[in-house]
Enzyme design. Structure first.
Site, PDB file in Angstrom:
ATOM      1  N   GLY A 171       3.236   6.512   8.101  1.00  0.00           N
ATOM      2  CA  GLY A 171       4.623   6.744   7.703  1.00  0.00           C
ATOM      3  C   GLY A 171       5.541   5.628   8.163  1.00  0.00           C
ATOM      4  CG  ASN A 172       6.246   4.004  12.165  1.00  0.00           C
ATOM      5  OD1 ASN A 172       5.704   4.830  12.882  1.00  0.00           O
ATOM      6  ND2 ASN A 172       7.527   3.681  12.278  1.00  0.00           N
ATOM      7  CB  SER A 173       3.103   1.769   6.159  1.00  0.00           C
ATOM      8  OG  SER A 173       1.913   1.897   6.901  1.00  0.00           O
ATOM      9  CG  ASP A 198       0.173  -4.068   2.924  1.00  0.00           C
ATOM     10  OD1 ASP A 198       0.263  -3.484   1.824  1.00  0.00           O
ATOM     11  OD2 ASP A 198       0.124  -3.465   4.010  1.00  0.00           O
ATOM     12  N   GLY A 206     -10.502 -24.805  -4.350  1.00  0.00           N
ATOM     13  CA  GLY A 206     -11.893 -24.557  -4.714  1.00  0.00           C
ATOM     14  C   GLY A 206     -12.896 -24.898  -3.638  1.00  0.00           C
ATOM     15  CB  ILE A 226     -13.077 -22.951   4.715  1.00  0.00           C
ATOM     16  CG1 ILE A 226     -12.172 -21.720   4.609  1.00  0.00           C
ATOM     17  CG2 ILE A 226     -12.625 -24.048   3.779  1.00  0.00           C
ATOM     18  CD1 ILE A 226     -10.733 -21.965   4.984  1.00  0.00           C
ATOM     19  CG  HIS A 244      -0.365   0.277   2.519  1.00  0.00           C
ATOM     20  ND1 HIS A 244      -0.052  -0.710   3.414  1.00  0.00           N
ATOM     21  CD2 HIS A 244      -0.020   1.440   3.125  1.00  0.00           C
ATOM     22  CE1 HIS A 244       0.446  -0.165   4.515  1.00  0.00           C
ATOM     23  NE2 HIS A 244       0.487   1.135   4.357  1.00  0.00           N
TER      24      HIS A 244
END
Length: 488
Positions: free
Chosen positions: A229-231, A160, A287, A290, A130
């Site tokens: 900003g830490n991401s 991510d 497929g 669950i 992101h």
């Protein structure tokens, strides 16, 4: 010591109002020094790891006119003043901006600021997907103020995780740890650029492991202060090893509230290896849809404990159907690995190479069996819904509060089932349990439902003191529903 008591009283008063200190033996200064000495020291870790943590700045190219640019500039300036405490950096204006007012021009607009860390000396950098999502250009700044234009190698939104590359050599890099070995309560440290403040160090402990927030993302929960900003920055253990990528926070205000999440580095590196090799991530599928195995479901099915993945739907024509998997099965193992939570299954299947053969251990009608399945990527599901029929004349609901009718041969064929009954009306206990008109009852406790007569006979024999377990299909999904029978 009187002075020490005075300071202690003030501290306690500031927290909870008036507080009376009981008459106890004073704490020796030696004991206090021992307690302080036992606290972790992050100074060496921060000094060694800091140079390998980078600031990532992304920009987007947008077309704008001379007349509309002033308002946009003012909005961006206000945004940067409020969230970063500094004005928006001035970018060079296009040459034709003054000479041709009103004409469309292309400008670079800042999209965001994040973090990352170098994983190889030749310039591969790991961050969050992101952070670079939608960016036209990515710039990486090192702690020595060198700035590089980076290339996005690949990004995977499911986990991510993203990899970017800068041109360099002998760059400082971080050592990868083993996120499987982390323990709840151990000290960890984060480094990143919260609100654009480069190389900020925060610390805390691991609060929980394998926190489920998605099919392929068993996150590490910590109380390390993490903010926008830490991401993309690293989560580091006391040995200086990366055990996660700081990715998310739980917040009602937009800022840190004591809960942050990191992507386990083991998961991230599996994704990163594929991104570096092919630029994309390939996952396996069998497929099935669950759900969780609750305590009530486990007891009704005769499982020793609540574990595994409950099969709610089998994709028509998919690998699971060809392998013999049925709705209502509980998948207990995948290639010999136990499935403790339902979310374990998609992670194990997703990490398996498409085209390979795997073994599923399933629980069905009180017994375990092994099924061989071919892993593949499948198309999206197509919903098939049966239409309820209007009851002909007055009909009495059974002890479960259900009025049911037969499924027609065309409906059975379309739904790809051998039996079951169609719910025309749900009332009382069944309605409270969530059943409704149009649902299909496939199984009662451990007995497959064939037709209306057999179903009503089974219901009539139920023990009113015990909860009944129904396998119910609605659209493409199936789930177990518990209903308390009415007393005769």
């Amino acid at each position: 010591m009187k002075q020490l008591r005075k300071h202690l009283s003030v501290a306690l008063l500031g927290v909870a109002g008036v507080f009376v200190i009981p008459a106890v033996a004073p704490l020796s200064l030696a004991a206090a020094a021992t307690s302080v000495a036992g606290l972790p020291d992050f100074t060496d870790l921060a000094e060694k790891a800091g140079p390998a943590v980078v600031n990532i700045r992304t920009v987007e190219r947008v077309k704008t006119s001379q007349s509309g640019s002033s308002a946009q500039d003012e909005e961006m300036q206000e945004f940067f003043r409020r969230f970063f405490g500094a004005p928006l950096p001035q970018l060079p204006s296009p040459r034709n901006r003054r000479s041709n007012p009103g004409a469309e021009t292309e400008e670079q607009v800042p999209r965001g600021v994040g973090s990352g860390f170098i994983i190889s000396a030749d310039g591969y950098i790991m961050t969050n997907a992101h952070v670079v999502d939608g960016a036209d250009e990515v710039f990486v700044t090192l702690t020595d103020k060198r700035e590089f234009k980076a290339k996005i190698v690949g990004a995977d939104k499911r986990t991510d995780v993203a990899i970017v590359k800068i041109e360099g050599s002998n760059l400082p890099r971080l050592v990868m740890g083993d996120s499987e070995k982390i323990r709840v309560g151990e000290w960890v440290m984060a480094i990143g650029s919260p609100f654009g403040l480069d190389n900020t160090v925060t610390a805390g402990i691991v609060s929980a492991k394998a926190r489920d927030t998605g099919d392929y993302l068993p996150l590490i929960q910590t109380d390390v202060a993490v903010n926008p900003g830490n991401s993309g920055g690293p989560l580091i253990n006391m040995r200086g090893e990366v055990i996660g990528i700081n990715s998310q926070i739980y917040s009602r205000s937009g800022g840190f509230m004591g809960i942050s999440f990191a992507v386990p580095i083991d998961e991230a590196m599996r994704v990163a290896d594929q991104l570096r090799t092919t630029g994309k991530v390939t996952r396996g599928r069998i497929g099935v849809q669950i759900g969780d195995v609750t305590k009530d479901v486990a007891e009704s099915l005769g499982l020793p404990r609540a574990q595994g993945s409950l099969v709610q739907r089998v994709e028509p024509g998919g690998p699971a159907e060809k392998a013999g998997v049925e709705a209502g099965d509980v998948i207990l193992k995948f290639n010999g690995t136990s499935i403790e939570r339902s979310s374990d299954l998609p992670r194990l299947v997703g990490a398996t190479k498409p085209g390979s053969r795997s073994t599923l251990t399933v629980w069905r009608k009180g017994a375990m069996r092994d099924l061989s399945v071919n892993i593949a990527e499948l198309e999206a599901d197509q919903a098939v819904v049966a239409q309820p029929q209007k009851p002909k004349g007055p009909r009495t609901a059974n002890a479960l509060g259900l009025v049911v009718s037969e499924l027609t041969p065309p409906q059975l064929k379309e739904l790809k089932i051998d039996g079951g009954v169609l719910v025309d009306l749900a009332e009382g206990a069944s309605a409270r349990a969530g059943l409704r008109s149009g649902d299909i009852v496939l199984r009662l406790n451990n007995t497959d439902v064939k037709d209306v007569k057999q179903f009503n006979e089974l219901v009539a024999k139920l023990d009113a003191k015990k909860t009944a377990l129904l396998l119910v299909r609605r659209g493409d999904s199936s789930q177990f529903v518990t209903v308390k029978p009415l007393s005769p």
